[in-house]
Design an enzyme around this catalytic site. Structure first.
Site, short mmCIF file in Angstrom:
data_model
loop_
_atom_site.label_atom_id
_atom_site.label_comp_id
_atom_site.label_asym_id
_atom_site.label_seq_id
_atom_site.Cartn_x
_atom_site.Cartn_y
_atom_site.Cartn_z
N PHE A 134 0.95 -1.13 -0.10
CA PHE A 134 -0.04 -0.07 0.15
C PHE A 134 0.86 1.06 0.04
O PHE A 134 0.37 2.29 -0.43
CB PHE A 134 -1.01 -0.01 1.30
N LYS B 196 -1.05 -6.96 -9.07
CA LYS B 196 -2.06 -7.02 -8.19
C LYS B 196 -1.68 -6.30 -7.12
O LYS B 196 -0.81 -6.31 -6.31
CB LYS B 196 -2.02 -8.51 -7.64
N GLU C 270 -4.77 -3.56 -2.14
CA GLU C 270 -6.55 -3.53 -2.01
C GLU C 270 -6.89 -2.22 -1.15
O GLU C 270 -7.92 -1.62 -1.24
CB GLU C 270 -7.26 -4.51 -1.58
N SER D 97 5.23 -7.08 3.31
CA SER D 97 6.14 -7.19 4.70
C SER D 97 6.81 -8.63 4.51
O SER D 97 6.54 -9.55 3.33
CB SER D 97 4.99 -7.42 5.50
N CYS E 32 9.37 2.06 3.05
CA CYS E 32 10.25 0.84 3.20
C CYS E 32 11.50 1.46 3.53
O CYS E 32 12.30 0.74 4.26
CB CYS E 32 10.24 -0.26 2.22
N GLU F 231 9.00 -4.31 12.96
CA GLU F 231 8.63 -3.16 11.92
C GLU F 231 7.34 -2.50 12.55
O GLU F 231 6.39 -3.12 12.41
CB GLU F 231 8.66 -3.60 10.50
P1 NAD Z 1 1.53 -6.74 3.01
O1 NAD Z 1 2.64 -7.60 3.05
O2 NAD Z 1 0.40 -6.64 3.82
O3 NAD Z 1 0.64 -6.57 1.22
C1 NAD Z 1 1.49 -6.77 0.29
C2 NAD Z 1 0.99 -7.27 -0.86
O4 NAD Z 1 0.68 -8.55 -0.49
C3 NAD Z 1 -0.41 -6.66 -1.05
O5 NAD Z 1 -0.73 -6.64 -2.46
C4 NAD Z 1 -1.57 -7.57 -0.35
O6 NAD Z 1 -2.58 -7.51 -0.97
C5 NAD Z 1 -0.93 -8.84 -0.39
N1 NAD Z 1 -1.14 -9.68 0.70
C6 NAD Z 1 -1.40 -9.40 1.98
N2 NAD Z 1 -1.57 -10.42 2.68
C7 NAD Z 1 -1.44 -11.43 2.03
C8 NAD Z 1 -1.55 -13.02 2.17
N3 NAD Z 1 -1.70 -13.48 3.34
N4 NAD Z 1 -1.23 -13.76 1.18
C9 NAD Z 1 -0.99 -13.31 0.12
N5 NAD Z 1 -1.00 -11.97 -0.09
C10 NAD Z 1 -1.12 -11.25 0.76
O7 NAD Z 1 2.44 -5.33 3.09
P2 NAD Z 1 1.72 -3.89 3.09
O8 NAD Z 1 1.11 -3.52 4.53
O9 NAD Z 1 0.90 -3.49 1.69
O10 NAD Z 1 2.97 -2.81 2.93
C11 NAD Z 1 3.78 -2.52 3.94
C12 NAD Z 1 4.87 -3.44 3.80
O11 NAD Z 1 5.67 -3.49 2.73
C13 NAD Z 1 6.15 -3.11 5.01
O12 NAD Z 1 6.61 -4.28 5.52
C14 NAD Z 1 7.11 -2.45 4.14
O13 NAD Z 1 8.54 -2.62 4.78
C15 NAD Z 1 7.01 -3.25 2.91
N6 NAD Z 1 7.68 -2.62 1.94
C16 NAD Z 1 8.95 -3.21 1.46
C17 NAD Z 1 9.74 -2.58 0.63
C18 NAD Z 1 11.07 -2.89 0.04
O14 NAD Z 1 11.55 -2.21 -0.93
N7 NAD Z 1 11.75 -4.09 0.58
C19 NAD Z 1 8.97 -1.50 -0.40
C20 NAD Z 1 7.62 -1.10 0.19
C21 NAD Z 1 7.11 -1.89 1.26
#
Ligand code: NAD
Length: 510
Positions: A162, A186, A189, A239, A294, A395
């Site tokens: 997000f 994808k 959401e 994450s 991030c 985090e």
């Molecule tokens: P998230 O892991 O909750 O979601 C990321 C994606 O995975 C979304 O599209 C979501 O719909 C999907 N998702 C969520 N739960 C899922 C599941 N159980 N099974 C399969 N898919 C699933 O992350 P977020 O809250 O949207 O974003 C924040 C996180 O992203 C933080 O941990 C941040 O550090 C990380 N991030 C990392 C970088 C990097 O470059 N390393 C960059 C941006 C964000």
């Protein structure tokens, strides 16, 4: 933190954010939908349908059908379409930034900056003809030449978080498309609207239908992507728990995968650092985008006598930050992305107090008049945090900065290296020798020297180490090209009178 210009209005007429399949908005056969909120008011502004396997399959069919013609399109032509796309993103930059600002909650200028970093990847990808040059060796044997071709991987998918609803997708699809792949996104959401605008602009630029698709949803849609035999490569950013799952599941299904995870980025401040510069940098890096980056700095390691003055200046600055609606003028920080996330971050502040950390600035009491239902939390600063505390180990992904105190640079390096994450880090010092030692010994993928958020430019590659990245290749830049291409090595001989038969022994060309 920002000088402010008023954004253009967001069109709020769209009730449902559709999927995008075969170059057009599409319905999804689903009964599950998600709410998309205005983070500053708490109001539901759109709904997003959660695709099932059938929705994903429709997108894969369109991407598969579009693949042969797209990969046969000369790289120069693909590059020109991307250049046109870049112009259109620049034309509509304020409109896209406004919708990001609304749904995500980051201030408008920050959303403009996110788009700018995405545009830079499009600029990089527009060099496709140069980037896709293979290598060539003449006369590896008599009359025999050898060369390599960089070919597309096939249908690629991107699953994005997000916190950068436009930039992170733009780390992926411009490079994938430049290399001749088709791509299914994808997006998160929680703030899906920007991805649809990008899809429309790709179409307007002349990218053929089916080359780029968008499916919305949660785990159901993601699992359909991970298991679909028609998808050949998966890029993920999110994450760490989900990144590990994506990496293991996609790899087990035989796909190429890169999965970027979470972070706990440390800034080490040495006693000889320029205190004003370090304070300014840390305030921006910790509280910009409400800490939902991030590459945000979430832990400061204060070395020796710098700790007391540094905590004092950080606290003073944190207290004066302006927090309010993301689209209002003059705000430094907007709300967090959802109510649930705001509450989760606030619970960490409670936990930090209970664990015995010193709460130097408390953001929990913040009220934004007229926006009582917005997901606000003020800048928060903890001092004398220790590595056993949850506020250090986890985090938090919010406007919470923790300060740890150590005596020496060696202890600081050791502390950073013991942390399981390895995304970004920074050192603040005026000593070239200390900076060089840090740069050499630190086990982190992206390092800043007096630069708090060292996000690599588009012609390098972005990626962390350890629990911050699963897979072999970083994103965009040269490693992005490597991820989105398969190398084919060709050894070629054209029959001539003076070349004899190969025979049955192991071929040696010389
Ligand atoms: P998230 O892991 O909750 O979601 C990321 C994606 O995975 C979304 O599209 C979501 O719909 C999907 N998702 C969520 N739960 C899922 C599941 N159980 N099974 C399969 N898919 C699933 O992350 P977020 O809250 O949207 O974003 C924040 C996180 O992203 C933080 O941990 C941040 O550090 C990380 N991030 C990392 C970088 C990097 O470059 N390393 C960059 C941006 C964000």
């Amino acid at each position: 933190m920002h000088s402010q210009h008023l954004p253009v209005d967001v069109e709020t007429a769209v009730a449902t954010v559709p999927l995008w399949i075969d170059g057009a908005p599409a319905d999804s056969p689903t009964t599950r939908v998600g709410d998309v909120t205005n983070a500053s008011t708490g109001a539901v502004v759109r709904v997003v349908p959660f695709a099932t396997a059938a929705g994903v399959n429709a997108a894969v069919e369109a991407a598969t059908a579009a693949l042969p013609a797209w990969r046969a399109t000369p790289p120069l032509r693909r590059a020109r379409l991307l250049t046109r796309f870049r112009e259109l993103v620049e034309r509509d930059q304020k409109k896209i930034a406004a919708v990001i600002s609304e749904e995500h909650g980051k201030v408008f200028l920050d959303a403009m900056g996110e788009l700018q970093r995405g545009i830079e990847v499009v600029e990089f990808a527009s060099g496709a003809p140069q980037l896709l040059k293979g290598s060539y060796s003449e006369s590896v044997g008599r009359g025999v030449d050898a060369y390599s071709r960089l070919e597309p991987v096939g249908v690629c998918a991107g699953i994005t978080p997000f916190n950068f609803p436009a930039m992170v997708p733009m780390w992926m699809f411009p490079v994938a498309l430049a290399c001749g792949n088709t791509f299914i996104l994808k997006p998160s959401e929680k703030d899906p609207s920007a991805s649809l605008i990008l899809a429309e602009l790709l179409k307007e630029a002349g990218v053929p239908d089916g080359v780029f698709g968008v499916v919305h949803g949660d785990r159901e849609a993601v699992d359909a992507i991970l298991h679909h035999p028609g998808i050949h490569a998966v890029s993920f950013v999110g994450s760490t728990t989900i990144a590990k799952y994506i990496y293991a599941t996609a790899a087990a299904a035989g796909k190429r995968v890169q999965a970027l995870g979470g972070a706990k980025n440390h800034a080490v401040v040495l006693p000889d650092a320029d205190l004003a510069l370090a304070t300014d940098a840390l305030i921006g890096a910790a509280y910009g985008s409400a800490g939902e980056r991030c590459m945000a700095i979430s832990a400061v390691v204060a070395v020796g006598r710098v700790a007391d003055p540094l905590v004092a200046t950080l606290a003073e600055r944190a207290r004066t930050l302006k927090v309010g609606p993301s689209r209002a003028e003059g705000m430094d920080m907007g709300p967090l992305v959802t109510r649930a996330h705001r509450d989760r971050v606030a619970a960490y502040i409670d936990a930090g107090v209970a664990e015995g950390a010193e709460l130097a600035v408390d953001g929990r009491g913040l009220r934004v008049p007229g926006h009582e239902e917005g997901f606000f939390l003020g800048p928060t600063l903890f001092d004398r945090v220790t590595p056993d505390m949850a506020i250090y180990q986890d985090e938090i992904f919010g406007p919470v900065l923790v300060v740890l105190r150590v005596d020496t640079l060696e202890q600081a390096i050791d502390l950073v290296n013991r942390n399981p994450y390895g995304n970004g880090t920074a050192i603040f010092t005026n000593s070239g020798g200390a900076a060089r030692r840090f740069e050499e010994q630190i086990e982190v993928g992206m390092v800043g020297v007096n630069v708090p958020i060292p996000v690599p430019m588009a012609f390098y590659s972005f990626g962390g180490w350890k629990q911050s990245l699963f897979g072999d290749l970083h994103m965009y830049g040269p490693e992005g090209i490597a991820f989105y291409t398969r190398t084919k090595a060709v050894t070629s001989r054209w029959p001539k009178d003076d070349v004899g038969p190969s025979g049955l022994v192991m071929p040696t060309l010389g």
